[in-house]
Design a protein around this motif. Structure first.
Motif, PDB file in Angstrom:
ATOM      1  N   VAL A 115       0.852  -1.186   0.000  1.00 32.47           N
ATOM      2  CA  VAL A 115       0.000   0.000   0.000  1.00 32.47           C
ATOM      3  C   VAL A 115       0.887   1.235   0.000  1.00 32.47           C
ATOM      4  O   VAL A 115       1.860   1.308   0.764  1.00 32.47           O
ATOM      5  CB  VAL A 115      -0.931   0.031   1.229  1.00 32.47           C
ATOM      6  N   LEU A 116       0.572   2.194  -0.843  1.00 30.48           N
ATOM      7  CA  LEU A 116       1.320   3.448  -0.843  1.00 30.48           C
ATOM      8  C   LEU A 116       1.089   4.167   0.477  1.00 30.48           C
ATOM      9  O   LEU A 116      -0.045   4.329   0.926  1.00 30.48           O
ATOM     10  CB  LEU A 116       0.873   4.334  -2.011  1.00 30.48           C
ATOM     11  N   GLY A 117       2.166   4.607   1.106  1.00 32.51           N
ATOM     12  CA  GLY A 117       2.058   5.270   2.397  1.00 32.51           C
ATOM     13  C   GLY A 117       2.371   4.329   3.538  1.00 32.51           C
ATOM     14  O   GLY A 117       2.631   3.145   3.347  1.00 32.51           O
ATOM     15  N   ARG A 118       2.342   4.878   4.741  1.00 33.09           N
ATOM     16  CA  ARG A 118       2.624   4.108   5.940  1.00 33.09           C
ATOM     17  C   ARG A 118       1.367   3.985   6.787  1.00 33.09           C
ATOM     18  O   ARG A 118       0.467   4.817   6.692  1.00 33.09           O
ATOM     19  CB  ARG A 118       3.736   4.777   6.760  1.00 33.09           C
ATOM     20  N   PRO A 119       1.270   2.946   7.624  1.00 37.03           N
ATOM     21  CA  PRO A 119       0.071   2.761   8.450  1.00 37.03           C
ATOM     22  C   PRO A 119      -0.170   3.967   9.346  1.00 37.03           C
ATOM     23  O   PRO A 119       0.775   4.550   9.883  1.00 37.03           O
ATOM     24  CB  PRO A 119       0.408   1.516   9.286  1.00 37.03           C
ATOM     25  N   GLU A 135      14.809  -2.987   0.484  1.00 36.63           N
ATOM     26  CA  GLU A 135      16.063  -2.740  -0.230  1.00 36.63           C
ATOM     27  C   GLU A 135      16.327  -3.844  -1.255  1.00 36.63           C
ATOM     28  O   GLU A 135      16.791  -3.575  -2.366  1.00 36.63           O
ATOM     29  CB  GLU A 135      17.213  -2.646   0.771  1.00 36.63           C
ATOM     30  N   LEU A 136      16.018  -5.070  -0.893  1.00 30.00           N
ATOM     31  CA  LEU A 136      16.239  -6.205  -1.787  1.00 30.00           C
ATOM     32  C   LEU A 136      15.382  -6.110  -3.042  1.00 30.00           C
ATOM     33  O   LEU A 136      15.830  -6.427  -4.146  1.00 30.00           O
ATOM     34  CB  LEU A 136      15.927  -7.508  -1.038  1.00 30.00           C
ATOM     35  N   LEU A 137      14.144  -5.631  -2.875  1.00 28.57           N
ATOM     36  CA  LEU A 137      13.184  -5.607  -3.977  1.00 28.57           C
ATOM     37  C   LEU A 137      12.975  -4.215  -4.575  1.00 28.57           C
ATOM     38  O   LEU A 137      12.180  -4.070  -5.507  1.00 28.57           O
ATOM     39  CB  LEU A 137      11.835  -6.158  -3.495  1.00 28.57           C
ATOM     40  N   GLY A 138      13.661  -3.217  -4.031  1.00 29.37           N
ATOM     41  CA  GLY A 138      13.491  -1.865  -4.551  1.00 29.37           C
ATOM     42  C   GLY A 138      12.189  -1.213  -4.146  1.00 29.37           C
ATOM     43  O   GLY A 138      11.719  -0.294  -4.825  1.00 29.37           O
ATOM     44  N   ILE A 139      11.593  -1.655  -3.039  1.00 21.48           N
ATOM     45  CA  ILE A 139      10.346  -1.059  -2.550  1.00 21.48           C
ATOM     46  C   ILE A 139      10.688   0.172  -1.717  1.00 21.48           C
ATOM     47  O   ILE A 139      11.448   0.072  -0.742  1.00 21.48           O
ATOM     48  CB  ILE A 139       9.554  -2.069  -1.696  1.00 21.48           C
ATOM     49  N   PRO A 140      10.164   1.343  -2.054  1.00 19.24           N
ATOM     50  CA  PRO A 140      10.501   2.561  -1.306  1.00 19.24           C
ATOM     51  C   PRO A 140      10.105   2.471   0.162  1.00 19.24           C
ATOM     52  O   PRO A 140       9.162   1.754   0.532  1.00 19.24           O
ATOM     53  CB  PRO A 140       9.693   3.652  -2.028  1.00 19.24           C
ATOM     54  N   ALA A 141      10.811   3.202   1.003  1.00 25.44           N
ATOM     55  CA  ALA A 141      10.544   3.187   2.446  1.00 25.44           C
ATOM     56  C   ALA A 141       9.150   3.707   2.772  1.00 25.44           C
ATOM     57  O   ALA A 141       8.583   3.357   3.805  1.00 25.44           O
ATOM     58  CB  ALA A 141      11.607   4.007   3.176  1.00 25.44           C
ATOM     59  N   GLY A 142       8.605   4.557   1.919  1.00 24.54           N
ATOM     60  CA  GLY A 142       7.276   5.110   2.165  1.00 24.54           C
ATOM     61  C   GLY A 142       6.138   4.212   1.734  1.00 24.54           C
ATOM     62  O   GLY A 142       4.969   4.608   1.785  1.00 24.54           O
ATOM     63  N   VAL A 143       6.443   2.987   1.315  1.00 20.80           N
ATOM     64  CA  VAL A 143       5.421   2.022   0.890  1.00 20.80           C
ATOM     65  C   VAL A 143       5.345   0.910   1.929  1.00 20.80           C
ATOM     66  O   VAL A 143       6.370   0.405   2.391  1.00 20.80           O
ATOM     67  CB  VAL A 143       5.766   1.431  -0.492  1.00 20.80           C
ATOM     68  N   THR A 144       4.145   0.526   2.302  1.00 24.03           N
ATOM     69  CA  THR A 144       3.944  -0.513   3.312  1.00 24.03           C
ATOM     70  C   THR A 144       3.774  -1.884   2.666  1.00 24.03           C
ATOM     71  O   THR A 144       2.900  -2.071   1.819  1.00 24.03           O
ATOM     72  CB  THR A 144       2.699  -0.206   4.161  1.00 24.03           C
TER      73      THR A 144
END
Length: 243
Positions: free
Chosen positions: A122-126, A200-209
């Motif tokens: 999900v885009l964003g954080r909980p 980091e392994l999959l290239g998922i941004p830190a701002g994505v949950t």
């Protein structure tokens, strides 16, 4: 127009026999990319809060990546198993508890061999429920009646419900679509203690949950039965809560 728009018995069979499949995943049969894509097209028809559709799906089939995810999965599983088994008290001695534990352990041992791993995001954080409620209480509302109800209202739980309620219907639709095509799946979250590393392994941004992980494979056999459940009427209250 007469009758029902769907075959109700067949629809109910799909809904009541879509199980968490861990030990009956066919680890040797490849899953075509088109099958996953078709099931995801079904999934994104699920309803979302405010019609935001802010989901993303990461599909993993590369063996080297699955091997690394399996290593992290196993670390979490070993910790989780000891913690839950210790806290579960007498429940751990029940036949059902033992079967569930054995099933989860089997998945932990074979997760690297599952043909496809899907991570719904999900885009964003909980939402931080406490912070949202504190901000709400600190607002100076213009309504002349605000003082009579503001202190009794909390909106943090609503935001959290919207956040997760907008992805899990899609995950369930994905699982149903897989089941109808002869595949099995389950929801697991054993990688989430390592969410940053996995990102980091999959290239998922830190701002994505990363919400969970869904292992996907064809099943060994196609017959699944409804689970043993307490009848809904014994857990349902009409008009007022009743224990």
């Amino acid at each position: 127009m007469t009758g029902t728009p769907f075959d109700v018995p067949e629809t109910d069979r799909l809904l009541t026999t879509t199980r968490s499949v861990r030990r009956r995943l066919d680890l040797d049969r490849p899953v075509p990319r088109a099958v996953i894509e078709d099931a995801l097209e079904v999934a994104v028809q699920a309803p979302t809060a405010n019609d935001q559709q802010n989901w993303r799906w990461v599909v993993i089939t590369e063996q080297a990546v699955k091997d690394r995810l399996a290593e992290l999965f196993d670390i979490s599983w070993q910790f989780h198993q000891k913690e839950v088994w210790t806290r579960s008290g007498r429940r751990r001695n029940s036949a059902q508890a033992r079967r569930n534990n054995e099933s989860a352990a089997a998945l932990a041992g074979t997760i690297a061999r599952v043909p496809v791993l899907v991570i719904p995001c999900v885009l964003g954080r909980p939402p931080d429920i406490g912070a949202i409620d504190a901000e709400w209480l600190g607002q100076d509302l213009a309504s002349e009646n605000a003082g009579t109800w503001k202190d009794r209202v909390r909106i943090g739980a609503m935001r959290a419900s919207n956040f997760y309620g907008s992805i899990f219907p899609a995950v369930w639709s994905f699982q149903l679509a897989l089941r109808s095509r002869g595949l099995g799946s389950t929801i697991t979250n054993m990688h989430l203690p390592f969410e940053r590393h996995v990102g980091e392994l999959l290239g998922i941004p830190a701002g994505v949950t990363q919400v969970c992980m869904v292992p996907v494979a064809y099943t060994i056999g196609t017959e699944f039965r409804p689970a043993r459940r307490v009848p809904a009427k014994e857990r349902t209250s009409w008009e007022r809560w009743r224990a």
